[in-house]
Design an enzyme around this catalytic site. Structure first.
Site, mmCIF file in Angstrom:
data_model
loop_
_atom_site.group_PDB
_atom_site.id
_atom_site.type_symbol
_atom_site.label_atom_id
_atom_site.label_comp_id
_atom_site.label_asym_id
_atom_site.label_seq_id
_atom_site.Cartn_x
_atom_site.Cartn_y
_atom_site.Cartn_z
ATOM 1 N N ASP A 139 13.439 12.261 -15.468
ATOM 2 C CA ASP A 139 14.793 12.368 -14.916
ATOM 3 C C ASP A 139 14.648 12.677 -13.419
ATOM 4 O O ASP A 139 14.378 11.776 -12.637
ATOM 5 C CB ASP A 139 15.515 13.466 -15.716
ATOM 6 C CG ASP A 139 16.977 13.635 -15.377
ATOM 7 O OD1 ASP A 139 17.487 12.916 -14.518
ATOM 8 O OD2 ASP A 139 17.632 14.506 -15.983
ATOM 9 N N THR A 195 9.676 18.187 -13.643
ATOM 10 C CA THR A 195 8.694 18.534 -14.671
ATOM 11 C C THR A 195 7.385 17.811 -14.395
ATOM 12 O O THR A 195 6.303 18.409 -14.425
ATOM 13 C CB THR A 195 9.214 18.108 -16.067
ATOM 14 O OG1 THR A 195 10.517 18.650 -16.252
ATOM 15 C CG2 THR A 195 8.295 18.585 -17.169
HETATM 16 P P1 IMP Z 1 13.082 16.313 -15.109
HETATM 17 O O1 IMP Z 1 12.202 17.491 -14.804
HETATM 18 O O2 IMP Z 1 14.443 16.419 -14.453
HETATM 19 O O3 IMP Z 1 12.439 14.963 -14.825
HETATM 20 O O4 IMP Z 1 13.440 16.371 -16.629
HETATM 21 C C1 IMP Z 1 12.511 16.052 -17.520
HETATM 22 C C2 IMP Z 1 12.758 16.686 -18.864
HETATM 23 O O5 IMP Z 1 14.138 17.023 -19.097
HETATM 24 C C3 IMP Z 1 12.397 15.650 -19.895
HETATM 25 O O6 IMP Z 1 11.044 15.737 -20.250
HETATM 26 C C4 IMP Z 1 13.342 15.974 -21.017
HETATM 27 O O7 IMP Z 1 12.751 16.919 -21.879
HETATM 28 C C5 IMP Z 1 14.557 16.553 -20.365
HETATM 29 N N1 IMP Z 1 15.584 15.495 -20.177
HETATM 30 C C6 IMP Z 1 15.826 14.753 -19.072
HETATM 31 N N2 IMP Z 1 16.831 13.879 -19.256
HETATM 32 C C7 IMP Z 1 17.242 14.068 -20.533
HETATM 33 C C8 IMP Z 1 18.267 13.434 -21.337
HETATM 34 O O8 IMP Z 1 18.999 12.523 -20.934
HETATM 35 N N3 IMP Z 1 18.366 13.894 -22.615
HETATM 36 C C9 IMP Z 1 17.586 14.891 -23.134
HETATM 37 N N4 IMP Z 1 16.622 15.501 -22.413
HETATM 38 C C10 IMP Z 1 16.449 15.094 -21.119
#
Ligand code: IMP
Ligand code: MG
Length: 178
Positions: free
Chosen positions: A106, A110
């Site tokens: 996203d 992470t």
């Molecule tokens: P980031 O750190 O913003 O890239 O988010 C990554 C983590 O957030 C992913 O590994 C997911 O566990 C969670 N995540 C991101 N988008 C979604 C979504 O649309 N639905 C559910 N979990 C999400």
């Protein structure tokens, strides 16, 4: 149109199980050929990636190992930007090719956290496999080497992904109906 209700929200089927399965086979084939003869350690990001990791790894024909790290950044339906590490990298990854397996990229917070941690270790290389990728939400420059599907910047559940802990057992991917 297949719809599901989880807690207070309604979701519509976006990627059916069979389509997910075909794409994972393609990714596995690419990894099998790109890493032939190499020492590979897969690193799944818990909780969300457990199903993708399982289906991908069973199609890997390399002498590979798999381990999991646990990171959490989501609160409800939004990325908090504050990534907490709940279980770290315990596996010996020295001189190994590491392939990160995540359910969805996203904002990339992470991913950046784990890539930064790996860069402090003496690894042979780091690649990223992610079942889903939200290009419009992505804030980083780390390449996604094995993306499954590019999706719009909407909240999705199923196939390991959750809404408030629920929906992970759905075998297809569903998107939030606004
Ligand atoms: P980031 O750190 O913003 O890239 O988010 C990554 C983590 O957030 C992913 O590994 C997911 O566990 C969670 N995540 C991101 N988008 C979604 C979504 O649309 N639905 C559910 N979990 C999400
Ligand atoms: Mg995740």
């Amino acid at each position: 149109m297949k719809e599901v209700i989880i807690l207070d929200r309604k979701f519509r089927e976006m990627i059916p199980e069979s389509t997910i399965g075909k794409r994972i086979s393609e990714i596995a084939e690419a990894i099998n050929s790109d890493f032939a003869g190499k020492e590979v350690v897969f690193l799944g990001i818990l909780n969300g990636a457990f199903m993708f990791a399982s289906d991908l790894f069973r199609q890997i024909r390399l002498d590979a190992r798999i381990s999991f790290v646990k990171l959490a950044s989501y609160e409800g339906t939004r990325s908090s930007g504050n990534v907490r590490e709940l279980i770290g990298v315990n596996e010996d990854i020295t001189n190994k090719h590491v392939i990160i397996i995540d359910d969805i990229i996203d904002t990339g917070h992470t991913l950046e956290t784990i890539v930064e941690e790996l860069s402090k270790r003496k690894v042979a290389g780091v690649k990223v496999a992610a079942l889903l990728f939200k290009p419009e939400a992505y804030l980083k420059n780390i390449p996604i080497d094995y993306p499954g599907f590019n999706i719009p910047n909407d909240f999705v559940v199923g196939y390991g992904l959750d809404y408030e802990g629920f929906g992970r057992n759905l075998t297809s991917i569903y998107t939030l109906i606004k």
